[in-house]
Every structure is written in C-alpha cells, then in structure tokens.
Write an enzyme that holds these catalytic residues in place. Structure first.
Site, PDB file in Angstrom:
ATOM      1  N   THR A  26       8.143  20.398   8.458  1.00 19.70           N
ATOM      2  CA  THR A  26       9.397  20.385   8.177  1.00 19.70           C
ATOM      3  C   THR A  26       9.527  20.756   6.389  1.00 19.70           C
ATOM      4  O   THR A  26       9.158  20.041   5.661  1.00 19.70           O
ATOM      5  CB  THR A  26       9.985  19.237   9.096  1.00 19.70           C
ATOM      6  OG1 THR A  26      11.276  19.409   8.794  1.00 19.70           O
ATOM      7  CG2 THR A  26       9.198  17.996   8.035  1.00 19.70           C
ATOM      8  N   TYR A  32       9.829  10.247   8.264  1.00 19.20           N
ATOM      9  CA  TYR A  32       9.760  11.534   8.755  1.00 19.20           C
ATOM     10  C   TYR A  32       9.366  12.605   7.934  1.00 19.20           C
ATOM     11  O   TYR A  32       8.178  12.734   8.102  1.00 19.20           O
ATOM     12  CB  TYR A  32      11.208  12.075   9.413  1.00 19.20           C
ATOM     13  CG  TYR A  32      10.854  13.348  10.437  1.00 19.20           C
ATOM     14  CD1 TYR A  32      10.477  13.436  10.835  1.00 19.20           C
ATOM     15  CD2 TYR A  32      12.096  14.678   9.448  1.00 19.20           C
ATOM     16  CE1 TYR A  32       9.863  14.548  11.394  1.00 19.20           C
ATOM     17  CE2 TYR A  32      12.279  15.343  10.373  1.00 19.20           C
ATOM     18  CZ  TYR A  32      10.879  15.799  11.377  1.00 19.20           C
ATOM     19  OH  TYR A  32      11.160  17.062  11.549  1.00 19.20           O
TER      20      TYR A  32
HETATM   21  N1  LIG Z   1      14.052  20.774  16.058  1.00 19.31           N
HETATM   22  C1  LIG Z   1      14.393  20.983  14.618  1.00 19.31           C
HETATM   23  O1  LIG Z   1      16.043  22.021  14.164  1.00 19.31           O
HETATM   24  C2  LIG Z   1      13.271  20.555  13.849  1.00 19.31           C
HETATM   25  C3  LIG Z   1      13.410  20.914  12.511  1.00 19.31           C
HETATM   26  C4  LIG Z   1      11.892  20.744  11.992  1.00 19.31           C
HETATM   27  C5  LIG Z   1      10.804  20.086  12.274  1.00 19.31           C
HETATM   28  N2  LIG Z   1      11.268  20.130  14.048  1.00 19.31           N
HETATM   29  C6  LIG Z   1       9.818  19.311  14.232  1.00 19.31           C
HETATM   30  O2  LIG Z   1       9.599  20.669  15.577  1.00 19.31           O
HETATM   31  C7  LIG Z   1       8.039  19.888  16.061  1.00 19.31           C
HETATM   32  C8  LIG Z   1       9.385  20.148  17.673  1.00 19.31           C
HETATM   33  O3  LIG Z   1      10.461  19.007  17.461  1.00 19.31           O
HETATM   34  P1  LIG Z   1      11.264  19.021  18.877  1.00 19.31           P
HETATM   35  O4  LIG Z   1      13.166  19.478  18.484  1.00 19.31           O
HETATM   36  O5  LIG Z   1      11.097  19.723  20.050  1.00 19.31           O
HETATM   37  O6  LIG Z   1      11.410  17.571  18.887  1.00 19.31           O
HETATM   38  P2  LIG Z   1      11.479  17.510  20.689  1.00 19.31           P
HETATM   39  O7  LIG Z   1      11.763  15.008  20.363  1.00 19.31           O
HETATM   40  O8  LIG Z   1      12.441  17.835  21.781  1.00 19.31           O
HETATM   41  O9  LIG Z   1      10.039  17.084  21.364  1.00 19.31           O
HETATM   42  C9  LIG Z   1       8.933  16.493  20.399  1.00 19.31           C
HETATM   43  C10 LIG Z   1       8.016  16.339  22.652  1.00 19.31           C
HETATM   44  O10 LIG Z   1       6.829  15.870  21.733  1.00 19.31           O
HETATM   45  C11 LIG Z   1       6.386  14.529  22.666  1.00 19.31           C
HETATM   46  N3  LIG Z   1       5.459  13.734  21.655  1.00 19.31           N
HETATM   47  C12 LIG Z   1       6.725  12.851  20.785  1.00 19.31           C
HETATM   48  N4  LIG Z   1       5.371  11.206  20.145  1.00 19.31           N
HETATM   49  C13 LIG Z   1       4.434  11.897  21.561  1.00 19.31           C
HETATM   50  C14 LIG Z   1       3.111  10.972  21.201  1.00 19.31           C
HETATM   51  N5  LIG Z   1       2.976   9.905  20.622  1.00 19.31           N
HETATM   52  N6  LIG Z   1       2.403  11.445  22.713  1.00 19.31           N
HETATM   53  C15 LIG Z   1       2.729  12.822  23.404  1.00 19.31           C
HETATM   54  N7  LIG Z   1       3.827  13.040  23.070  1.00 19.31           N
HETATM   55  C16 LIG Z   1       4.833  12.974  22.273  1.00 19.31           C
HETATM   56  C17 LIG Z   1       8.207  14.104  22.957  1.00 19.31           C
HETATM   57  O11 LIG Z   1       8.453  13.280  24.446  1.00 19.31           O
HETATM   58  C18 LIG Z   1       9.167  15.296  23.029  1.00 19.31           C
HETATM   59  O12 LIG Z   1       8.395  16.285  24.198  1.00 19.31           O
HETATM   60  C19 LIG Z   1       8.157  18.060  16.189  1.00 19.31           C
HETATM   61  O13 LIG Z   1       7.259  17.831  15.289  1.00 19.31           O
HETATM   62  C20 LIG Z   1       9.189  18.074  14.812  1.00 19.31           C
HETATM   63  O14 LIG Z   1       9.295  17.525  13.583  1.00 19.31           O
HETATM   64  C21 LIG Z   1      12.092  20.645  14.404  1.00 19.31           C
END
Ligand SMILES: NC(=O)c1ccc[n+]([C@@H]2O[C@H](COP(=O)([O-])OP(=O)(O)OC[C@H]3O[C@@H](n4cnc5c(N)ncnc54)[C@H](O)[C@@H]3O)[C@@H](O)[C@H]2O)c1
Length: 333
Positions: free
Chosen positions: A118, A142
């Site tokens: 990120t 984070y």
């Molecule tokens: N959405 C954004 O704008 C953004 C920006 C930068 C980075 N990210 C990264 O992208 C990734 C996905 O983000 P997102 O927005 O889809 O988030 P999200 O919360 O929708 O998805 C994360 C998923 O991981 C699962 N999860 C979390 N901890 C877990 C564990 N210990 N064991 C098993 N499953 C687990 C959750 O149930 C969820 O389905 C993340 O790593 C986030 O840090 C997202």
C-alpha cells in the site's frame, strides 16, 4: 487441468475482483478467507475454503488439497483509524498472519507469491509523485505492518527462494462493470462509497475529514485506480512470475499502481455529483489521525515491465461503476 491459485482475502473487495480476473485468465482461484470483513456471497469464481491465516494446520490442509501453483495475498486488516488505536491488532493480524502464510507456502513447495502492499507505507512526503524508490516512512501501524511484510518477503526470498511481486496500491475504486462483485465494506471508510451512501440517503451526510490541509482546496489528495485495472496488474504480475521473467531464484520486485493524477476530496465529491446528477449532503469535520496530505504515484515501471495500462481509471468511469453496484449490489451476511 487448469492451475489453481490460492487467493487469501478472496471474499473481500479487491480479492473477489482478482478471482474473477484469474478465472477469466484460465486459473482456478481458491479463496482462503475468515470472513472477518469479507462476504461468502462474493466468492463466485472458484472454491471457498474458510479459515484464518493464523491457523497453520488449516492452511497446510488447503495447500495439500488444492496444490496451488502460486499465492495472491490480499487478506489484511486495513483501517487506518483502527490501526492508530489498536496497533497490536495490526501487527498480529497482518504481520504474524502473513508470516504463518509465507511459512505454509514454502512448506507446500510453492515459490510464486503476489502481495498487496500500500501507499500507506510511504507516509507523508510533501508534494512528490511517489515511485518504487521513494523512502517508506509509514504514519500508522497499518502502513508499518505492510512495510514489515515487504521486508519479510525479501528475507524469505534470500533464504528460501520465494519469488514475490509486491504491488503498492494507491486508492482503489469502482466495481466489476458486470455487477457480479463490488465494494461493500462494513464499516465503510473509503471515500467514493461514503459519498454514494450520502447521495442515496444511507448516511445523513459525508464528513470531510480535514479542510485545512496545505492543498489548493484544503482537502487531502489521493490517486485513484479502478479495481478492474488493479486486478489486471495482478494477473500480469503472476504470469510474469510463472513465465520465469521475474525473479526466479528468490527475490522481490515492487510495482506502484497509480495513475499519476491526484484528486482532492472536494474534487471527487464534485465528480460524484456530476456523474450521478445528485446533490451530495456533506459537512466539514476534523482531520483524521494518520492521514497523509497527498499520495500520488506514477506507474511507469508497471507499464514498462508488465505492460500495465490503467485505461479504466478515469474518475467518471470509477464513479459510474461504483454507482451502478451501489444501487443494485451489496451482500448479506
Ligand atoms: N481498498 C483499497 O483502496 C486498498 C488500498 C491499498 C491497499 N489495499 C490492500 O488490498 C488488500 C485488500 O483490500 P480490500 O479493500 O479488498 O479489503 P477487504 O477488507 O475487503 O478484504 C480483505 C479480506 O481479507 C479477509 N481477512 C482479513 N484477515 C484475515 C485473516 N487473518 N485470515 C483470513 N482472511 C482474512 C477478510 O475477511 C476480507 O475478505 C488489503 O491487503 C489492503 O491492505 C487496499
């Protein structure tokens, strides 16, 4: 037989779109998710294996049953406010959990790994357009946890030959234009769905967190990428690793996925008003701890090396796709 890819977090926003892109590219995406923030209903393109990353026995079982050729690791906790108040939850839930996954991956003999990092690893870097070589100075647990996982991948590359592609995302927005999956966080913390909630009355008003930042209109600036473009980069990165064009004897390669264009919060609000042709009820609020003023990145390296082009990442397109999903989509527990 089609090759399988283990997708951690495949029931979440970005992971579910990645599963769709992987299936379209001929892979079978196996979702591994504990549903802490994800949705069973979002798993539509391959098998679902419920489990927590910290459950090493369950991970070993899933690796043994499915024999994936690679891992895409999206699962994480990712709320900045929560990371500020509960850092331990982030060090455990992101760093310890990723260590468990990496060790299970290596034990299963899998060497190709794609990781969601990120722009929060950068912190605040006054006005510059960030790239892969910009220093990482996270402002919250984070970002710090994601930087630590990047370091961990480097160490396991050196020690065990793990080959990783690390994508540093900026703000991800939009939804699958077919409406099969979309963004549905609860609680929601992302700007565009919050604006759409205010437009259609699901929340009383959008709160703008901080109107006195040193930017032209006083609000924070971010770089937005369409989720479909973002997941295309993941498939390109995976194919690059699988073809032996990326690191082959243990190493990490980092790519920033941004458009190079920054939008202030007020600019996004105004674009959402135009695209939906609706008023956006809003109010000014205080700054949120841990927020950087401006995060913008180019993607020259991803374009040059992987051939990635964020063609769908225009603000109107992202809002249009998010709005369509917002009106017709959503998941139920
Ligand atoms: N959405 C954004 O704008 C953004 C920006 C930068 C980075 N990210 C990264 O992208 C990734 C996905 O983000 P997102 O927005 O889809 O988030 P999200 O919360 O929708 O998805 C994360 C998923 O991981 C699962 N999860 C979390 N901890 C877990 C564990 N210990 N064991 C098993 N499953 C687990 C959750 O149930 C969820 O389905 C993340 O790593 C986030 O840090 C997202």
């Amino acid at each position: 037989m089609a090759e399988k890819v283990l997708v951690t977090g495949g029931a979440g926003y970005i992971g579910s779109h990645a599963c769709k892109a992987l299936a379209a590219a001929g892979f079978v995406p196996v979702t591994y998710d504990n549903l802490v923030t994800g949705w069973r209903e979002a798993v539509k393109f391959g098998p679902f294996e419920e489990g927590d990353l910290m459950d090493r026995a369950r991970l070993d079982e899933v690796f043994a049953n499915h024999k994936p050729v690679a891992v895409m690791h999206f699962a994480a906790l990712s709320q900045v406010g929560e990371a500020m108040s509960q850092p331990g939850k982030y060090w455990r839930g992101n760093v310890s959990a990723s260590l468990s996954l990496i060790e299970a991956t290596l034990a299963a003999g899998v060497r190709d790994f794609v990781f969601s990092s990120t722009c929060a690893t950068y912190g605040d870097q006054d006005g510059v357009v960030l790239d892969e070589n910009s220093p990482q100075m996270p402002l919250n647990a984070y970002g710090a946890s994601k930087r630590a996982i990047e370091d961990m991948l480097k160490d396991f590359g050196n020690s065990d030959g793990l080959n990783s592609v690390i994508f540093r995302y900026f703000n991800v927005a939009g939804a699958d234009p077919d409406g099969e999956v979309g963004e549905f966080h609860q609680p929601e913390t992302h700007l565009i769905p919050l604006i759409l909630d205010a437009i259609d009355g699901r929340r009383a008003a959008l709160t703008i967190h901080g109107t006195d930042y040193p930017t032209e209109d006083g609000t924070c600036i971010r770089d937005y990428v369409h989720v479909m473009d973002l997941v295309d980069a993941h498939v390109q990165g995976l194919n690059w690793l699988r073809a032996g064009e990326g690191p082959t004897a243990g190493g990490t390669e980092v790519f920033c996925l941004g458009t190079g264009d920054g939008f202030s919060v007020r600019e996004v609000v105004s674009a959402a008003g135009s695209v939906t042709n609706r008023a956006v009820p809003m109010q000014d609020g205080p700054r949120r701890a841990g927020d950087a003023v401006k995060l913008v990145s180019g993607s020259e390296r991803a374009g040059r090396v992987l051939g990635w082009r964020p063609d769908r990442s225009t603000m109107p397109q992202m809002i249009r796709d998010a709005w369509r999903w917002h009106q017709n989509g959503g998941y139920e527990r």
